[in-house]
Design a protein around this motif. Structure first.
Motif, mmCIF file in Angstrom:
data_model
loop_
_atom_site.group_PDB
_atom_site.id
_atom_site.type_symbol
_atom_site.label_atom_id
_atom_site.label_comp_id
_atom_site.label_asym_id
_atom_site.label_seq_id
_atom_site.Cartn_x
_atom_site.Cartn_y
_atom_site.Cartn_z
ATOM 1 N N ALA A 28 0.069 8.131 7.583
ATOM 2 C CA ALA A 28 0.373 7.177 8.652
ATOM 3 C C ALA A 28 1.543 6.285 8.269
ATOM 4 C CB ALA A 28 -0.864 6.327 8.958
ATOM 5 N N PHE A 29 1.617 5.924 7.002
ATOM 6 C CA PHE A 29 2.721 5.083 6.528
ATOM 7 C C PHE A 29 4.041 5.849 6.538
ATOM 8 C CE2 PHE A 29 5.289 3.643 2.867
ATOM 9 C CZ PHE A 29 5.549 2.346 3.273
ATOM 10 N N ALA A 30 4.025 7.095 6.030
ATOM 11 C CA ALA A 30 5.256 7.887 5.959
ATOM 12 C C ALA A 30 5.803 8.234 7.335
ATOM 13 C CB ALA A 30 5.010 9.164 5.150
ATOM 14 N N ALA A 31 4.928 8.363 8.326
ATOM 15 C CA ALA A 31 5.382 8.685 9.687
ATOM 16 C C ALA A 31 6.229 7.576 10.289
ATOM 17 C CB ALA A 31 4.183 8.971 10.585
ATOM 18 N N LEU A 32 6.113 6.353 9.762
ATOM 19 C CA LEU A 32 6.868 5.214 10.272
ATOM 20 C C LEU A 32 7.854 4.661 9.262
ATOM 21 C CD1 LEU A 32 3.852 3.375 11.961
ATOM 22 C CD2 LEU A 32 5.698 4.567 13.144
ATOM 23 N N VAL A 78 -10.317 6.563 10.263
ATOM 24 C CA VAL A 78 -9.869 5.506 11.175
ATOM 25 C C VAL A 78 -9.257 4.341 10.407
ATOM 26 C CG1 VAL A 78 -10.611 3.842 12.915
ATOM 27 C CG2 VAL A 78 -11.545 6.165 12.934
ATOM 28 N N SER A 79 -9.957 3.856 9.402
ATOM 29 C CA SER A 79 -9.513 2.650 8.692
ATOM 30 C C SER A 79 -8.250 2.894 7.875
ATOM 31 C CB SER A 79 -10.632 2.142 7.782
ATOM 32 O OG SER A 79 -10.965 3.108 6.802
ATOM 33 N N GLU A 80 -8.210 4.007 7.133
ATOM 34 C CA GLU A 80 -7.033 4.276 6.312
ATOM 35 C C GLU A 80 -5.818 4.584 7.177
ATOM 36 O OE1 GLU A 80 -6.917 4.143 2.627
ATOM 37 O OE2 GLU A 80 -8.469 2.875 3.513
ATOM 38 N N GLY A 81 -6.027 5.289 8.273
ATOM 39 C CA GLY A 81 -4.914 5.523 9.188
ATOM 40 C C GLY A 81 -4.393 4.237 9.795
ATOM 41 N N LEU A 82 -5.300 3.323 10.127
ATOM 42 C CA LEU A 82 -4.890 2.041 10.698
ATOM 43 C C LEU A 82 -4.114 1.206 9.688
ATOM 44 C CD1 LEU A 82 -4.972 -0.053 12.969
ATOM 45 C CD2 LEU A 82 -7.193 -0.813 12.098
ATOM 46 N N VAL A 83 -4.596 1.176 8.452
ATOM 47 C CA VAL A 83 -3.898 0.394 7.419
ATOM 48 C C VAL A 83 -2.511 0.975 7.156
ATOM 49 C CG1 VAL A 83 -3.921 -0.227 4.969
ATOM 50 C CG2 VAL A 83 -5.999 -0.452 6.343
ATOM 51 N N GLY A 88 3.343 0.647 7.873
ATOM 52 C CA GLY A 88 4.543 1.330 8.334
ATOM 53 C C GLY A 88 5.240 0.595 9.458
ATOM 54 N N VAL A 89 4.468 0.030 10.377
ATOM 55 C CA VAL A 89 5.060 -0.742 11.471
ATOM 56 C C VAL A 89 5.783 -1.967 10.921
ATOM 57 C CG1 VAL A 89 4.490 -2.204 13.450
ATOM 58 C CG2 VAL A 89 3.495 0.073 13.259
ATOM 59 N N GLY A 90 5.208 -2.582 9.887
ATOM 60 C CA GLY A 90 5.868 -3.735 9.278
ATOM 61 C C GLY A 90 7.258 -3.407 8.778
ATOM 62 N N LEU A 91 7.425 -2.220 8.192
ATOM 63 C CA LEU A 91 8.759 -1.794 7.746
ATOM 64 C C LEU A 91 9.621 -1.314 8.904
ATOM 65 C CD1 LEU A 91 8.185 0.099 4.365
ATOM 66 C CD2 LEU A 91 9.590 -1.923 4.755
ATOM 67 N N ARG A 92 9.014 -0.648 9.874
ATOM 68 C CA ARG A 92 9.772 -0.134 11.016
ATOM 69 C C ARG A 92 10.423 -1.265 11.808
ATOM 70 N NH1 ARG A 92 12.635 3.862 12.384
ATOM 71 N NH2 ARG A 92 11.278 4.927 10.908
ATOM 72 N N LEU A 93 9.797 -2.439 11.806
ATOM 73 C CA LEU A 93 10.365 -3.577 12.527
ATOM 74 C C LEU A 93 11.724 -3.991 11.965
ATOM 75 C CD1 LEU A 93 7.214 -5.814 13.159
ATOM 76 C CD2 LEU A 93 8.578 -4.608 14.864
ATOM 77 N N PHE A 94 11.967 -3.707 10.690
ATOM 78 C CA PHE A 94 13.277 -4.041 10.123
ATOM 79 C C PHE A 94 14.365 -3.141 10.699
ATOM 80 C CE2 PHE A 94 10.455 -5.953 6.990
ATOM 81 C CZ PHE A 94 11.094 -7.158 6.734
#
Length: 256
Positions: A28-32, A78-83, A88-94
């Motif tokens: 989930a992190f790498a996708a973003l 669910v939980s690990e995907g959400l985290v 990832g969204v936090g970095l994508r915002l940059f």
């Protein structure tokens, strides 16, 4: 012999299970992740990147940290995907901050339509230049290494199976979006200042000489000024952006 094979199989199952749990967060992190998670990157390449990150990260996570969580596999998915998606969204915002800064700069200097559709997302040319330059600078500075360290340290802040409360997550998300827009305006500030000075000067000239077609005279000036500032200020703007990314990687839950 059978006992040895049974023990080996049990160990293999343990490591595969732990690796799968790590993969849930990493995928989930790498996708973003900026650079690796762009729309132009094929899905198969993203999957390979997630597997490569998992092979690097999984050995660094103690087995008892993962196996001792005691949660069901459905909850872990669910939980690990959400985290992972949250980080990832936090970095994508940059990246979105760079795009927004480019849009503000382009609108301010009348360059909004020049080569505006040369990327997967329709952004002005200035935004495209800033995004490509920022991603290149981040990769050269070792973003992949920082991302791996970031995920490893995330297990200290958010253990396996733990998710932030909805109120905390909404507050964090609002703060990150606010920070992204503030960063975007900061990066675009030189172009906004140029636009203000240009329009003030144009207004004064128009009042002094109403018969002069100031728009035809001023258009080349604002265009040339925008391009000159872009050439001169881009290194400083990108270094400022990269410093903000590094701050986030060190403390992603800082809301100031």
């Amino acid at each position: 012999m059978n006992e040895s094979l049974a023990a080996l199989l049990e160990v293999a199952q343990t490591y595969l299970g732990n690796g799968f749990i790590v993969f849930l967060r990493v995928a989930a992190f790498a996708a973003l992740l900026p650079g690796f998670g762009e729309q132009t990157v094929p899905v198969r390449v993203k999957l390979g990147v997630a597997l490569a990150f998992t092979l690097v990260i999984a050995p660094a996570i103690p087995a008892d940290v993962i196996a001792g969580s005691g949660y069901s596999i459905l909850w872990l998915i669910v939980s690990e995907g959400l985290v992972g998606a949250m980080l990832g969204v936090g970095l994508r915002l940059f990246v979105l901050a760079l795009q927004t800064a480019g849009s503000i700069a382009a609108q301010s200097t009348s360059l909004a339509q020049l080569l505006g559709n040369q990327s997967a997302e329709p952004v002005p040319a200035m935004g495209h230049i800033l995004v490509v330059g920022g991603l290149a600078l981040a990769m050269l500075s070792g973003l992949h290494v920082k991302a791996a360290q970031f995920i490893i340290l995330s297990y200290d802040m958010l253990p396996v199976g733990m998710v932030p409360l909805a109120t905390d997550l909404s507050g964090w998300g609002t703060a990150r979006v606010s920070h992204a827009f503030a960063l975007a305006f900061t990066l675009a500030a030189p172009f906004v200042v140029l636009s203000v000075l240009y329009n003030l000067g144009l207004g004064v000239i128009n009042r002094a000489m109403p018969q002069l077609m100031v728009a035809f005279v001023g258009a080349p000036v604002i265009t040339a000024g925008g391009l000159i500032i872009l050439a001169l200020a881009t290194p400083l703007l990108l270094s400022t952006w990269l410093a903000a990314v590094d701050v986030f990687l060190l403390n992603p839950f800082e809301t100031r």
